[in-house]
Motif scaffolding. Structure first.
Motif, PDB file in Angstrom:
ATOM      1  N   MET A  97       0.902  -1.217   0.020  1.00 53.75           N
ATOM      2  CA  MET A  97      -0.044  -0.049   0.063  1.00 53.75           C
ATOM      3  C   MET A  97       0.716   1.142  -0.040  1.00 53.75           C
ATOM      4  N   GLU A  98       0.808   2.070  -0.955  1.00 55.63           N
ATOM      5  CA  GLU A  98       1.649   3.257  -1.273  1.00 55.63           C
ATOM      6  C   GLU A  98       1.489   4.391   0.044  1.00 55.63           C
ATOM      7  N   GLU A  99       0.162   4.401   0.448  1.00 52.88           N
ATOM      8  CA  GLU A  99       0.258   5.409   1.288  1.00 52.88           C
ATOM      9  C   GLU A  99       0.143   5.041   2.655  1.00 52.88           C
ATOM     10  N   LEU A 100       0.751   3.733   2.927  1.00 52.71           N
ATOM     11  CA  LEU A 100       0.662   3.466   4.268  1.00 52.71           C
ATOM     12  C   LEU A 100       1.587   4.285   5.287  1.00 52.71           C
ATOM     13  N   PRO A 101       2.631   4.867   4.820  1.00 47.55           N
ATOM     14  CA  PRO A 101       3.466   5.899   5.516  1.00 47.55           C
ATOM     15  C   PRO A 101       2.549   6.823   6.041  1.00 47.55           C
ATOM     16  N   GLN A 102       1.624   7.297   5.144  1.00 47.05           N
ATOM     17  CA  GLN A 102       0.685   8.453   5.770  1.00 47.05           C
ATOM     18  C   GLN A 102      -0.154   8.225   6.709  1.00 47.05           C
ATOM     19  N   MET A 103      -0.260   6.886   7.132  1.00 42.36           N
ATOM     20  CA  MET A 103      -1.115   6.415   8.174  1.00 42.36           C
ATOM     21  C   MET A 103      -0.411   6.313   9.615  1.00 42.36           C
ATOM     22  N   ARG A 104       0.847   6.691   9.500  1.00 44.90           N
ATOM     23  CA  ARG A 104       1.434   6.605  10.742  1.00 44.90           C
ATOM     24  C   ARG A 104       0.907   7.630  11.507  1.00 44.90           C
ATOM     25  N   ILE A 105       1.472   7.522  13.043  1.00 47.24           N
ATOM     26  CA  ILE A 105       1.137   8.474  13.993  1.00 47.24           C
ATOM     27  C   ILE A 105       1.811   9.429  14.116  1.00 47.24           C
ATOM     28  N   GLY A 106       1.129  10.871  13.934  1.00 45.61           N
ATOM     29  CA  GLY A 106       1.758  12.217  14.114  1.00 45.61           C
ATOM     30  C   GLY A 106       2.973  12.271  12.963  1.00 45.61           C
ATOM     31  N   ARG A 107       4.073  12.600  13.548  1.00 46.30           N
ATOM     32  CA  ARG A 107       5.336  12.646  12.689  1.00 46.30           C
ATOM     33  C   ARG A 107       6.227  11.391  13.100  1.00 46.30           C
ATOM     34  N   SER A 108       5.526  10.723  13.726  1.00 46.33           N
ATOM     35  CA  SER A 108       6.444   9.265  14.351  1.00 46.33           C
ATOM     36  C   SER A 108       6.460   8.237  13.242  1.00 46.33           C
ATOM     37  N   ARG A 109       7.121   7.130  13.575  1.00 42.34           N
ATOM     38  CA  ARG A 109       7.255   6.117  12.585  1.00 42.34           C
ATOM     39  C   ARG A 109       6.111   4.873  12.948  1.00 42.34           C
ATOM     40  N   CYS A 110       5.332   5.399  14.135  1.00 41.92           N
ATOM     41  CA  CYS A 110       4.203   4.358  14.748  1.00 41.92           C
ATOM     42  C   CYS A 110       3.034   4.046  13.742  1.00 41.92           C
ATOM     43  N   LEU A 111       2.914   2.890  13.627  1.00 42.67           N
ATOM     44  CA  LEU A 111       1.622   2.489  12.739  1.00 42.67           C
ATOM     45  C   LEU A 111       0.930   1.411  13.372  1.00 42.67           C
ATOM     46  N   LEU A 112      -0.226   2.091  13.783  1.00 39.94           N
ATOM     47  CA  LEU A 112      -1.255   0.994  14.609  1.00 39.94           C
ATOM     48  C   LEU A 112      -2.079   0.085  13.604  1.00 39.94           C
TER      49      LEU A 112
END
Ligand SMILES: [Fe+2]
Length: 240
Positions: A97-112
């Protein structure tokens, strides 16, 4: 965000209105925020559901931005810091999924990520491990207590050993048997973050206090504060 002692962070919430099955109106969102404040919560990660099967990432992100603007315009001084994120439902193809990085939390690397409620396959585990090894993500599995009855505890342990973080819901610390099980997971290092997973003001209200007071009583204030500090630290670990 400063990391001073005594801070409380809710890592999983459905407070943004009209995003999913969470808050219905900005007024309800504000009521939820007031309740969070009453429980001493000062940072809240907003994690509306994202379902790739029924929504487009662009649509979701635009809607999330609009809802957050609407809510922010109505905040009063002293309200918790709100950090936008998502609860991304696992799907076959998530790694592409191309947009997956945009689903991260705030400006962090966290992805729930919300995993399936069934026994996990090798393919699912491989996908989570692949995302973890990319380095651009800190993968967090949502409400881990909900996967245990499907025989997924060995898989959870394997993923945790590889650096995947586990979030537990506050409600799971209620009840003698459930809370005992959660304490065992906590003692085993399998609970890294806490969330209320609050959806509204009635059936699923903000309740972070439940887990906080239980952990504080059973394991001490330091153990609880370590969990909170980990959350704040993760949010401060930006991608740049
Ligand atoms: Fe949730």
């Amino acid at each position: 965000m400063m990391n001073k002692s005594g801070q409380r962070i809710d890592f999983h919430s459905h407070i943004l209105h009209r995003m999913d099955d969470g808050s219905l109106t900005p007024e309800m969102s504000l009521d939820m925020l007031r309740e969070q404040m009453r429980q001493g919560v000062d940072h809240i990660v907003l994690t509306p559901h994202f379902y790739a099967s029924s929504d487009y990432p662009e649509h979701f992100l635009t809607k999330r931005r609009q809802r957050l603007e609407e809510l922010t315009a109505n905040l009063t001084p002293g309200m918790p810091v709100l950090i936008p994120g998502a609860e991304v439902q696992y799907f076959d193809g998530i790694t592409a999924m191309e947009e997956l990085p945009q689903m991260r939390i705030g400006r962090s690397r966290c992805l729930l990520i919300e995993m399936p409620f069934l026994p996990w396959t090798g393919r699912m585990l491989d996908d989570i491990l692949e995302l973890t090894h990319r380095g651009q993500y800190r993968i967090i599995l949502a409400h881990i207590e909900r996967y245990l009855s499907y025989g997924n505890e060995p898989a959870l342990r394997k993923l945790a050993d590889s650096g995947v973080l586990m979030q537990a819901n506050s409600a799971s610390f209620q009840g003698i048997f459930r809370s005992r099980k959660m304490l065992r997971l906590l003692d085993d290092g399998l609970i890294h973050l806490l969330g209320s997973d609050c959806h509204n003001t009635a059936a699923r209200p903000p309740n972070l206090e439940t887990a906080c007071s239980f952990i504080e009583k059973k394991r001490g204030a330091d153990v609880l504060q370590n969990i909170m500090n980990r959350g704040l630290h993760l949010l401060n670990e930006t991608t740049e």
